[in-house]
Design a protein around this motif. Structure first.
Motif, short mmCIF file in Angstrom:
data_model
loop_
_atom_site.label_atom_id
_atom_site.label_comp_id
_atom_site.label_asym_id
_atom_site.label_seq_id
_atom_site.Cartn_x
_atom_site.Cartn_y
_atom_site.Cartn_z
N GLN A 31 -6.47 32.52 5.88
CA GLN A 31 -5.63 31.38 5.52
C GLN A 31 -5.93 30.25 6.50
OE1 GLN A 31 -1.63 31.96 4.24
NE2 GLN A 31 -1.99 29.99 3.28
N VAL A 32 -6.38 29.13 5.97
CA VAL A 32 -6.76 28.00 6.84
C VAL A 32 -5.61 27.01 6.95
CG1 VAL A 32 -8.45 26.16 7.20
CG2 VAL A 32 -9.18 28.32 6.19
N LEU A 33 -4.98 26.72 5.84
CA LEU A 33 -3.81 25.82 5.86
C LEU A 33 -2.63 26.56 5.24
CD1 LEU A 33 -5.37 22.45 4.61
CD2 LEU A 33 -4.51 22.88 6.91
N MET A 60 0.84 -1.20 0.00
CA MET A 60 0.00 0.00 0.00
C MET A 60 0.88 1.26 0.00
SD MET A 60 -3.12 0.95 2.48
CE MET A 60 -4.00 -0.49 1.91
N LYS A 61 0.54 2.19 -0.89
CA LYS A 61 1.37 3.39 -1.05
C LYS A 61 1.17 4.37 0.12
CE LYS A 61 0.09 4.41 -5.32
NZ LYS A 61 -0.03 5.20 -6.56
N ASP A 62 2.23 5.14 0.36
CA ASP A 62 2.11 6.22 1.36
C ASP A 62 1.38 7.39 0.71
OD1 ASP A 62 3.66 4.60 2.90
OD2 ASP A 62 5.51 5.77 2.65
N LEU A 63 0.66 8.11 1.52
CA LEU A 63 -0.02 9.32 1.03
C LEU A 63 0.79 10.52 1.51
CD1 LEU A 63 -2.48 10.95 -0.08
CD2 LEU A 63 -3.54 10.64 2.17
N THR A 64 1.31 11.28 0.56
CA THR A 64 2.17 12.41 0.94
C THR A 64 1.56 13.74 0.52
OG1 THR A 64 4.04 10.94 0.56
CG2 THR A 64 4.55 13.27 0.83
N LEU A 65 1.46 14.63 1.49
CA LEU A 65 0.97 15.98 1.22
C LEU A 65 2.14 16.94 1.45
CD1 LEU A 65 -1.69 14.33 2.19
CD2 LEU A 65 -2.68 16.58 2.36
N THR A 66 2.45 17.72 0.44
CA THR A 66 3.61 18.60 0.54
C THR A 66 3.21 20.06 0.33
OG1 THR A 66 4.84 16.78 -0.46
CG2 THR A 66 6.01 18.88 -0.27
N ASN A 67 3.52 20.86 1.31
CA ASN A 67 3.29 22.32 1.23
C ASN A 67 1.88 22.70 0.82
OD1 ASN A 67 5.55 23.73 2.11
ND2 ASN A 67 6.67 23.19 0.23
N ILE A 68 0.91 22.07 1.44
CA ILE A 68 -0.49 22.34 1.09
C ILE A 68 -0.95 23.64 1.77
CG2 ILE A 68 -2.88 21.51 1.28
CD1 ILE A 68 -1.26 19.77 -0.61
N SER A 69 -1.45 24.55 0.95
CA SER A 69 -1.99 25.82 1.49
C SER A 69 -3.39 26.04 0.96
CB SER A 69 -1.11 27.00 1.08
OG SER A 69 0.17 26.85 1.65
N LYS A 70 -4.20 26.62 1.81
CA LYS A 70 -5.58 26.92 1.38
C LYS A 70 -6.10 28.13 2.13
CE LYS A 70 -9.52 26.38 -0.68
NZ LYS A 70 -9.64 26.55 -2.13
N SER A 71 -6.65 29.06 1.38
CA SER A 71 -7.27 30.24 1.99
C SER A 71 -8.70 30.35 1.53
CB SER A 71 -6.54 31.51 1.56
OG SER A 71 -5.19 31.44 1.93
N PHE A 72 -9.54 30.89 2.39
CA PHE A 72 -10.91 31.24 2.00
C PHE A 72 -11.01 32.76 2.14
CE2 PHE A 72 -11.32 26.83 3.43
CZ PHE A 72 -11.95 26.28 2.33
N GLY A 73 -10.93 33.45 1.01
CA GLY A 73 -10.89 34.91 1.03
C GLY A 73 -9.61 35.36 1.71
N GLU A 74 -9.76 36.16 2.73
CA GLU A 74 -8.61 36.71 3.46
C GLU A 74 -8.03 35.69 4.45
OE1 GLU A 74 -7.82 40.66 3.68
OE2 GLU A 74 -8.25 39.99 1.63
N LYS A 86 -9.03 25.23 12.73
CA LYS A 86 -7.60 25.05 12.43
C LYS A 86 -7.37 24.39 11.07
CE LYS A 86 -5.22 26.64 15.97
NZ LYS A 86 -4.11 27.59 15.80
N GLY A 87 -8.45 23.92 10.44
CA GLY A 87 -8.31 23.40 9.08
C GLY A 87 -8.40 21.88 8.94
N LYS A 88 -8.91 21.20 9.96
CA LYS A 88 -9.01 19.73 9.87
C LYS A 88 -9.94 19.32 8.71
CE LYS A 88 -10.56 19.20 14.10
NZ LYS A 88 -10.55 20.58 14.65
N THR A 89 -11.14 19.91 8.72
CA THR A 89 -12.11 19.55 7.68
C THR A 89 -11.62 20.00 6.30
OG1 THR A 89 -13.91 19.63 9.27
CG2 THR A 89 -14.54 19.84 6.97
N THR A 90 -10.96 21.16 6.25
CA THR A 90 -10.42 21.64 4.97
C THR A 90 -9.39 20.65 4.43
OG1 THR A 90 -10.78 23.91 5.69
CG2 THR A 90 -9.25 23.59 3.85
N LEU A 91 -8.53 20.18 5.34
CA LEU A 91 -7.51 19.21 4.95
C LEU A 91 -8.18 17.93 4.42
CD1 LEU A 91 -4.45 18.44 4.97
CD2 LEU A 91 -4.84 17.47 7.23
#
Lengths: 190, 238
Positions: free
Chosen positions: A17-19, A1-15, A40-45
Protein backbone atom coordinates in the motif's frame (compact mmCIF):
# COMPACT_ATOMS: atom_id res chain seq x y z
CA UNK A 1 -9.01 29.47 -9.85
CA UNK A 2 -10.57 26.35 -8.35
CA UNK A 3 -9.12 24.45 -5.41
CA UNK A 4 -7.87 20.96 -6.09
CA UNK A 5 -9.26 18.54 -3.53
CA UNK A 6 -8.13 14.97 -3.02
CA UNK A 7 -10.26 12.95 -0.63
CA UNK A 8 -9.39 9.55 0.81
CA UNK A 9 -7.04 8.61 -2.01
CA UNK A 10 -5.63 5.09 -1.68
CA UNK A 11 -3.34 3.19 -3.96
CA UNK A 12 -1.65 -0.18 -3.69
CA UNK A 13 0.76 -1.97 -5.98
CA UNK A 14 0.15 -5.65 -5.32
CA UNK A 15 0.57 -6.21 -1.60
CA UNK A 16 2.26 -2.88 -1.00
CA UNK A 17 0.00 0.00 0.00
CA UNK A 18 1.61 3.24 -1.16
CA UNK A 19 -1.13 5.74 -0.35
CA UNK A 20 -3.72 5.19 2.34
CA UNK A 21 -6.62 7.61 2.62
CA UNK A 22 -4.67 10.69 1.48
CA UNK A 23 -6.77 13.81 1.88
CA UNK A 24 -5.74 17.37 1.11
CA UNK A 25 -7.08 20.55 -0.44
CA UNK A 26 -4.61 22.42 -2.65
CA UNK A 27 -5.84 26.02 -2.71
CA UNK A 28 -6.08 27.57 -6.17
CA UNK A 29 -2.94 29.60 -6.90
CA UNK A 30 -1.09 28.20 -3.89
CA UNK A 31 2.32 26.56 -3.72
CA UNK A 32 2.67 23.23 -1.92
CA UNK A 33 5.81 21.26 -1.27
CA UNK A 34 5.41 17.54 -0.69
CA UNK A 35 8.22 15.92 1.26
CA UNK A 36 8.78 12.40 2.44
CA UNK A 37 11.25 9.59 2.30
CA UNK A 38 11.62 7.58 -0.91
CA UNK A 39 8.77 5.13 -1.38
CA UNK A 40 6.29 7.20 0.61
CA UNK A 41 4.15 7.76 -2.48
CA UNK A 42 5.07 11.24 -3.74
CA UNK A 43 5.42 10.14 -7.37
CA UNK A 44 2.34 7.91 -7.08
CA UNK A 45 0.34 10.87 -5.80
CA UNK A 46 1.61 13.02 -8.71
CA UNK A 47 0.80 10.29 -11.21
CA UNK A 48 -2.75 10.11 -9.85
CA UNK A 49 -3.15 13.90 -10.14
CA UNK A 50 -1.74 13.80 -13.70
CA UNK A 51 -4.13 11.00 -14.66
CA UNK A 52 -1.31 8.57 -15.48
CA UNK A 53 -2.54 6.02 -12.94
CA UNK A 54 -5.90 5.56 -11.30
CA UNK A 55 -6.39 5.56 -7.54
CA UNK A 56 -7.91 2.40 -6.06
CA UNK A 57 -10.35 4.57 -4.17
CA UNK A 58 -11.01 8.19 -3.34
CA UNK A 59 -12.29 11.33 -5.04
CA UNK A 60 -10.46 14.07 -6.91
CA UNK A 61 -12.29 17.31 -7.56
CA UNK A 62 -11.31 20.64 -9.07
CA UNK A 63 -8.75 19.16 -11.43
CA UNK A 64 -8.06 21.76 -14.13
CA UNK A 65 -8.19 20.85 -17.81
CA UNK A 66 -4.65 21.93 -18.52
CA UNK A 67 -1.80 20.61 -16.40
CA UNK A 68 1.92 20.72 -16.98
CA UNK A 69 4.61 18.72 -15.25
CA UNK A 70 8.22 17.89 -14.65
CA UNK A 71 8.30 14.14 -14.23
CA UNK A 72 10.72 12.14 -12.14
CA UNK A 73 12.58 11.45 -15.42
CA UNK A 74 13.14 14.27 -17.91
CA UNK A 75 10.99 12.67 -20.62
CA UNK A 76 12.46 14.71 -23.47
CA UNK A 77 12.79 13.59 -27.07
CA UNK A 78 16.54 13.00 -27.37
CA UNK A 79 17.18 13.75 -31.06
CA UNK A 80 15.36 17.08 -30.83
CA UNK A 81 16.49 20.43 -29.45
CA UNK A 82 15.25 22.09 -26.28
CA UNK A 83 13.22 24.51 -28.40
CA UNK A 84 11.64 21.68 -30.42
CA UNK A 85 10.73 19.82 -27.22
CA UNK A 86 9.09 22.91 -25.80
CA UNK A 87 7.38 23.86 -29.08
CA UNK A 88 5.70 20.46 -29.13
CA UNK A 89 3.66 21.23 -26.01
CA UNK A 90 3.13 24.99 -25.96
CA UNK A 91 0.34 26.80 -27.81
CA UNK A 92 1.18 28.74 -30.96
CA UNK A 93 0.73 31.98 -29.04
CA UNK A 94 4.01 31.32 -27.23
CA UNK A 95 6.68 32.79 -29.49
CA UNK A 96 10.11 31.30 -30.04
CA UNK A 97 11.67 34.42 -28.50
CA UNK A 98 9.69 33.76 -25.31
CA UNK A 99 10.98 30.19 -25.25
CA UNK A 100 14.55 31.39 -25.78
CA UNK A 101 14.13 33.97 -23.04
CA UNK A 102 12.90 31.33 -20.56
CA UNK A 103 15.75 29.00 -21.50
CA UNK A 104 18.23 31.86 -21.06
CA UNK A 105 16.77 32.62 -17.62
CA UNK A 106 17.46 28.99 -16.76
CA UNK A 107 21.08 29.35 -17.91
CA UNK A 108 20.67 27.47 -21.18
CA UNK A 109 21.64 30.22 -23.61
CA UNK A 110 23.71 28.79 -26.46
CA UNK A 111 22.28 25.30 -26.00
CA UNK A 112 18.73 26.00 -27.15
CA UNK A 113 19.14 24.40 -30.56
CA UNK A 114 21.39 21.50 -29.64
CA UNK A 115 19.88 18.00 -29.59
CA UNK A 116 18.87 17.12 -26.04
CA UNK A 117 21.08 14.02 -26.29
CA UNK A 118 24.10 16.36 -26.28
CA UNK A 119 23.08 18.14 -23.06
CA UNK A 120 24.21 17.25 -19.54
CA UNK A 121 21.81 15.82 -16.95
CA UNK A 122 21.38 19.19 -15.22
CA UNK A 123 20.75 20.97 -18.52
CA UNK A 124 18.11 18.42 -19.50
CA UNK A 125 16.41 18.93 -16.16
CA UNK A 126 16.23 22.65 -16.80
CA UNK A 127 14.78 22.04 -20.28
CA UNK A 128 12.07 19.90 -18.63
CA UNK A 129 11.42 22.74 -16.17
CA UNK A 130 11.21 25.30 -19.00
CA UNK A 131 8.74 23.08 -20.84
CA UNK A 132 6.50 22.81 -17.77
CA UNK A 133 6.64 26.55 -17.12
CA UNK A 134 5.87 27.57 -20.71
CA UNK A 135 3.05 25.09 -21.34
CA UNK A 136 -0.44 26.50 -20.96
CA UNK A 137 -1.68 25.27 -17.58
CA UNK A 138 -3.44 26.21 -14.38
CA UNK A 139 -1.72 23.50 -12.35
CA UNK A 140 2.00 22.72 -12.43
CA UNK A 141 3.30 19.50 -10.89
CA UNK A 142 7.06 19.26 -10.40
CA UNK A 143 8.55 15.97 -9.24
CA UNK A 144 12.01 16.76 -7.87
CA UNK A 145 12.65 19.61 -10.32
CA UNK A 146 16.07 20.43 -8.84
CA UNK A 147 17.49 16.93 -9.25
CA UNK A 148 21.06 17.12 -10.52
CA UNK A 149 21.42 20.89 -10.05
CA UNK A 150 24.14 22.55 -7.98
CA UNK A 151 23.22 25.15 -5.33
CA UNK A 152 23.77 28.20 -7.57
CA UNK A 153 21.71 26.74 -10.39
CA UNK A 154 19.05 25.60 -7.92
CA UNK A 155 18.61 29.21 -6.74
CA UNK A 156 18.44 30.43 -10.32
CA UNK A 157 15.76 27.86 -11.21
CA UNK A 158 13.79 28.69 -8.05
CA UNK A 159 13.70 32.38 -9.00
CA UNK A 160 12.47 31.50 -12.52
CA UNK A 161 9.77 29.23 -11.06
CA UNK A 162 8.69 32.01 -8.68
CA UNK A 163 8.42 34.58 -11.45
CA UNK A 164 6.72 32.32 -14.00
CA UNK A 165 4.12 30.54 -11.86
CA UNK A 166 2.33 33.56 -10.42
CA UNK A 167 -1.37 32.84 -10.04
CA UNK A 168 -0.96 29.17 -10.86
CA UNK A 169 -1.29 26.23 -8.50
CA UNK A 170 2.12 24.68 -7.93
CA UNK A 171 2.74 21.30 -6.32
CA UNK A 172 6.28 20.03 -6.11
CA UNK A 173 8.28 17.30 -4.42
CA UNK A 174 11.78 17.66 -3.08
CA UNK A 175 14.14 16.14 -0.55
CA UNK A 176 15.80 19.44 0.33
CA UNK A 177 14.23 21.31 3.26
CA UNK A 178 15.49 24.65 1.89
CA UNK A 179 13.24 24.41 -1.19
CA UNK A 180 9.81 24.97 0.44
CA UNK A 181 11.22 28.01 2.24
CA UNK A 182 12.78 29.43 -0.92
CA UNK A 183 9.55 28.95 -2.83
CA UNK A 184 7.36 30.17 0.07
CA UNK A 185 5.40 26.94 -0.16
CA UNK A 186 3.14 25.15 2.28
CA UNK A 187 4.86 21.99 3.50
CA UNK A 188 3.04 18.71 3.33
CA UNK A 189 4.74 15.58 4.67
CA UNK A 190 3.80 12.16 3.44
CA UNK B 1 38.63 -6.95 -51.96
CA UNK B 2 41.84 -7.07 -53.98
CA UNK B 3 43.01 -10.17 -52.10
CA UNK B 4 39.67 -11.88 -52.78
CA UNK B 5 40.07 -11.14 -56.50
CA UNK B 6 43.60 -12.53 -56.41
CA UNK B 7 42.36 -15.72 -54.72
CA UNK B 8 39.62 -16.02 -57.32
CA UNK B 9 42.11 -15.49 -60.18
CA UNK B 10 44.44 -18.08 -58.67
CA UNK B 11 41.59 -20.57 -58.14
CA UNK B 12 40.45 -20.26 -61.75
CA UNK B 13 44.07 -20.80 -62.87
CA UNK B 14 44.33 -23.94 -60.70
CA UNK B 15 40.94 -25.30 -61.88
CA UNK B 16 42.00 -24.58 -65.44
CA UNK B 17 38.52 -24.76 -66.96
CA UNK B 18 36.52 -21.67 -67.99
CA UNK B 19 33.43 -23.83 -67.90
CA UNK B 20 33.79 -24.56 -64.18
CA UNK B 21 35.34 -21.32 -62.91
CA UNK B 22 36.01 -18.28 -65.04
CA UNK B 23 38.64 -15.76 -63.97
CA UNK B 24 37.70 -12.28 -62.77
CA UNK B 25 39.41 -10.88 -65.87
CA UNK B 26 37.13 -12.93 -68.14
CA UNK B 27 34.10 -11.75 -66.15
CA UNK B 28 35.12 -8.10 -66.59
CA UNK B 29 35.61 -8.63 -70.32
CA UNK B 30 32.19 -10.28 -70.60
CA UNK B 31 30.61 -7.56 -68.46
CA UNK B 32 31.93 -4.87 -70.82
CA UNK B 33 30.58 -6.92 -73.70
CA UNK B 34 27.16 -7.25 -72.05
CA UNK B 35 26.88 -3.50 -71.41
CA UNK B 36 27.49 -2.88 -75.11
CA UNK B 37 24.84 -5.37 -76.21
CA UNK B 38 21.50 -4.23 -77.53
CA UNK B 39 18.74 -4.77 -74.97
CA UNK B 40 21.06 -4.83 -71.93
CA UNK B 41 19.54 -1.75 -70.29
CA UNK B 42 16.03 -2.86 -71.27
CA UNK B 43 16.71 -6.12 -69.41
CA UNK B 44 17.91 -4.18 -66.37
CA UNK B 45 14.86 -1.93 -66.55
CA UNK B 46 12.52 -4.92 -66.81
CA UNK B 47 13.81 -6.60 -63.66
CA UNK B 48 14.57 -3.41 -61.72
CA UNK B 49 11.11 -1.93 -62.24
CA UNK B 50 9.35 -5.09 -61.08
CA UNK B 51 11.59 -5.77 -58.09
CA UNK B 52 11.37 -2.10 -57.06
CA UNK B 53 7.58 -2.25 -57.43
CA UNK B 54 7.48 -5.35 -55.25
CA UNK B 55 9.76 -3.73 -52.67
CA UNK B 56 7.79 -0.47 -52.42
CA UNK B 57 4.44 -2.30 -52.30
CA UNK B 58 5.80 -4.56 -49.54
CA UNK B 59 7.16 -1.52 -47.70
CA UNK B 60 3.83 0.28 -47.88
CA UNK B 61 1.66 -2.71 -46.96
CA UNK B 62 4.07 -3.90 -44.25
CA UNK B 63 4.11 -0.44 -42.66
CA UNK B 64 0.32 -0.06 -42.78
CA UNK B 65 -0.27 -3.55 -41.37
CA UNK B 66 2.30 -2.95 -38.62
CA UNK B 67 0.53 0.28 -37.67
CA UNK B 68 -2.75 -1.62 -37.57
CA UNK B 69 -1.24 -4.45 -35.49
CA UNK B 70 0.46 -1.94 -33.18
CA UNK B 71 -2.88 -0.24 -32.56
CA UNK B 72 -5.12 -3.31 -32.34
CA UNK B 73 -3.90 -6.52 -30.71
CA UNK B 74 -6.62 -8.46 -32.54
CA UNK B 75 -5.16 -7.39 -35.89
CA UNK B 76 -1.75 -8.70 -34.80
CA UNK B 77 -3.27 -12.04 -33.78
CA UNK B 78 -5.18 -12.33 -37.08
CA UNK B 79 -2.15 -11.38 -39.17
CA UNK B 80 0.27 -13.72 -37.38
CA UNK B 81 -0.55 -16.93 -39.34
CA UNK B 82 -0.23 -15.12 -42.69
CA UNK B 83 3.08 -13.55 -41.79
CA UNK B 84 4.54 -16.77 -40.42
CA UNK B 85 3.39 -18.65 -43.56
CA UNK B 86 4.95 -16.14 -45.95
CA UNK B 87 8.14 -16.17 -43.88
CA UNK B 88 8.43 -19.95 -43.68
CA UNK B 89 7.37 -21.21 -47.13
CA UNK B 90 10.38 -21.60 -49.47
CA UNK B 91 10.62 -19.02 -52.26
CA UNK B 92 10.72 -21.77 -54.91
CA UNK B 93 7.38 -23.20 -53.70
CA UNK B 94 5.71 -19.80 -53.77
CA UNK B 95 7.08 -19.12 -57.26
CA UNK B 96 5.84 -22.43 -58.66
CA UNK B 97 2.39 -21.97 -57.08
CA UNK B 98 2.22 -18.35 -58.29
CA UNK B 99 3.14 -19.42 -61.84
CA UNK B 100 0.01 -21.60 -61.89
CA UNK B 101 -2.11 -18.52 -61.23
CA UNK B 102 -0.35 -15.79 -63.16
CA UNK B 103 1.97 -15.13 -66.08
CA UNK B 104 5.70 -15.14 -65.48
CA UNK B 105 6.01 -11.49 -66.59
CA UNK B 106 5.29 -9.99 -63.17
CA UNK B 107 6.39 -12.89 -60.98
CA UNK B 108 9.41 -11.02 -59.59
CA UNK B 109 7.19 -8.14 -58.40
CA UNK B 110 4.91 -10.55 -56.52
CA UNK B 111 7.75 -12.55 -54.98
CA UNK B 112 9.68 -9.44 -53.92
CA UNK B 113 6.49 -8.09 -52.39
CA UNK B 114 5.90 -11.31 -50.45
CA UNK B 115 9.49 -11.42 -49.17
CA UNK B 116 9.58 -7.75 -48.15
CA UNK B 117 6.16 -7.66 -46.47
CA UNK B 118 6.87 -9.78 -43.34
CA UNK B 119 10.31 -8.22 -42.78
CA UNK B 120 9.00 -4.67 -42.90
CA UNK B 121 5.94 -5.65 -40.87
CA UNK B 122 8.01 -7.32 -38.12
CA UNK B 123 10.56 -4.50 -37.90
CA UNK B 124 8.07 -1.64 -37.88
CA UNK B 125 5.97 -3.47 -35.29
CA UNK B 126 9.08 -3.91 -33.12
CA UNK B 127 9.76 -0.20 -33.52
CA UNK B 128 6.22 0.66 -32.45
CA UNK B 129 6.60 -1.62 -29.42
CA UNK B 130 9.89 0.02 -28.49
CA UNK B 131 8.25 3.42 -28.01
CA UNK B 132 8.88 4.70 -24.50
CA UNK B 133 5.54 4.49 -22.65
CA UNK B 134 6.69 7.29 -20.35
CA UNK B 135 7.04 9.61 -23.32
CA UNK B 136 3.47 8.78 -24.33
CA UNK B 137 2.30 9.55 -20.79
CA UNK B 138 4.10 12.89 -21.03
CA UNK B 139 2.36 13.58 -24.36
CA UNK B 140 -1.03 12.79 -22.76
CA UNK B 141 -0.37 15.07 -19.78
CA UNK B 142 0.60 17.99 -22.03
CA UNK B 143 -2.15 17.22 -24.56
CA UNK B 144 0.40 16.96 -27.38
CA UNK B 145 -1.07 16.95 -30.90
CA UNK B 146 -0.84 13.77 -33.01
CA UNK B 147 1.58 15.29 -35.55
CA UNK B 148 3.98 16.27 -32.75
CA UNK B 149 3.70 12.84 -31.11
CA UNK B 150 4.52 11.25 -34.44
CA UNK B 151 7.56 13.47 -35.03
CA UNK B 152 9.01 13.59 -31.51
CA UNK B 153 8.08 10.19 -30.09
CA UNK B 154 7.05 7.62 -32.70
CA UNK B 155 9.45 8.33 -35.58
CA UNK B 156 12.66 8.40 -33.49
CA UNK B 157 11.66 5.04 -31.96
CA UNK B 158 10.78 3.44 -35.30
CA UNK B 159 13.78 4.86 -37.21
CA UNK B 160 16.47 2.24 -36.34
CA UNK B 161 14.04 -0.64 -36.91
CA UNK B 162 12.84 0.83 -40.23
CA UNK B 163 16.39 1.36 -41.50
CA UNK B 164 17.63 -2.13 -40.58
CA UNK B 165 14.40 -3.72 -41.84
CA UNK B 166 14.71 -1.96 -45.20
CA UNK B 167 18.36 -3.02 -45.53
CA UNK B 168 17.47 -6.69 -45.05
CA UNK B 169 14.31 -6.43 -47.16
CA UNK B 170 16.11 -4.81 -50.09
CA UNK B 171 18.74 -7.54 -50.26
CA UNK B 172 16.08 -10.20 -50.08
CA UNK B 173 13.88 -8.48 -52.66
CA UNK B 174 16.68 -8.76 -55.22
CA UNK B 175 17.66 -12.31 -54.31
CA UNK B 176 14.10 -13.62 -54.36
CA UNK B 177 13.03 -11.50 -57.35
CA UNK B 178 15.84 -12.79 -59.54
CA UNK B 179 15.30 -16.36 -58.27
CA UNK B 180 11.63 -16.07 -59.27
CA UNK B 181 12.65 -14.85 -62.73
CA UNK B 182 15.09 -17.74 -63.02
CA UNK B 183 12.28 -20.21 -62.39
CA UNK B 184 9.65 -18.46 -64.53
CA UNK B 185 12.18 -16.95 -67.02
CA UNK B 186 9.94 -14.13 -68.25
CA UNK B 187 11.14 -12.73 -71.61
CA UNK B 188 13.55 -9.81 -71.32
CA UNK B 189 14.42 -10.29 -67.63
CA UNK B 190 17.74 -10.75 -65.83
CA UNK B 191 16.42 -14.13 -64.66
CA UNK B 192 15.93 -15.22 -68.25
CA UNK B 193 19.52 -14.21 -69.08
CA UNK B 194 20.76 -16.21 -66.10
CA UNK B 195 18.63 -19.16 -67.16
CA UNK B 196 20.09 -19.27 -70.67
CA UNK B 197 23.62 -18.76 -69.33
CA UNK B 198 23.11 -21.86 -67.21
CA UNK B 199 21.41 -23.79 -70.00
CA UNK B 200 24.18 -23.17 -72.56
CA UNK B 201 26.95 -23.30 -69.93
CA UNK B 202 28.02 -19.69 -70.55
CA UNK B 203 29.78 -19.48 -67.20
CA UNK B 204 31.27 -16.04 -67.92
CA UNK B 205 27.78 -14.71 -68.67
CA UNK B 206 26.49 -16.26 -65.45
CA UNK B 207 29.17 -14.51 -63.41
CA UNK B 208 28.80 -11.24 -65.32
CA UNK B 209 25.03 -11.14 -64.73
CA UNK B 210 25.62 -11.98 -61.07
CA UNK B 211 27.97 -8.98 -60.82
CA UNK B 212 25.28 -6.83 -62.47
CA UNK B 213 22.71 -8.01 -59.90
CA UNK B 214 25.09 -7.28 -57.01
CA UNK B 215 25.84 -3.78 -58.35
CA UNK B 216 22.13 -3.02 -58.84
CA UNK B 217 21.16 -4.44 -55.46
CA UNK B 218 23.90 -2.67 -53.48
CA UNK B 219 23.37 0.67 -55.30
CA UNK B 220 19.61 0.52 -54.76
CA UNK B 221 20.08 -0.38 -51.08
CA UNK B 222 22.66 2.34 -50.40
CA UNK B 223 20.62 4.99 -52.20
CA UNK B 224 17.34 4.04 -50.55
CA UNK B 225 18.80 3.81 -47.03
CA UNK B 226 20.57 7.16 -47.58
CA UNK B 227 17.29 8.81 -48.63
CA UNK B 228 15.41 7.16 -45.76
CA UNK B 229 17.94 8.43 -43.20
CA UNK B 230 17.81 11.91 -44.78
CA UNK B 231 14.02 11.87 -44.52
CA UNK B 232 14.23 10.96 -40.82
CA UNK B 233 16.90 13.63 -40.21
CA UNK B 234 14.75 16.19 -41.98
CA UNK B 235 11.80 15.34 -39.76
CA UNK B 236 14.07 15.89 -36.74
CA UNK B 237 15.17 19.32 -37.98
CA UNK B 238 11.85 20.60 -39.31
Amino acid sequence: MKDLTLTNISKSFGEKQVLCGFTHCFKGGSRTCIMGASGKGKTTLFNIILGIIKADSGIISGLPERISAVFQEDRLSEPFSAVANIKAVVPKSVSESEMLSCLAELGLQGSEHLPVSELSGGMRRRVAVARALLAESELIVLDEPFKGLDDAMREQVISVILSRTKGKTLIFATHDTRDPIALSAELLEL
Amino acid sequence: MLSALLVWQLASYVVGSKLLLVSPFDVVVRLVGLVGEEGFFATLGFSFSRIALGFFSGLLCGTLLALLAGRFKLAEILLWPYMITVKSVPVASIVVIALVWMSAKNISALISFLMVLPIVYTNILEGIRSVDRKMLEMADVFGMRFSKRLRLIWLPAIKPFAVSGCRVALGLAWKSGVAAELIGYPKGSIGESLYYSKLYLYTADLFAWTVVIIILSVTFEKLFVFLLKKAFERSEKA
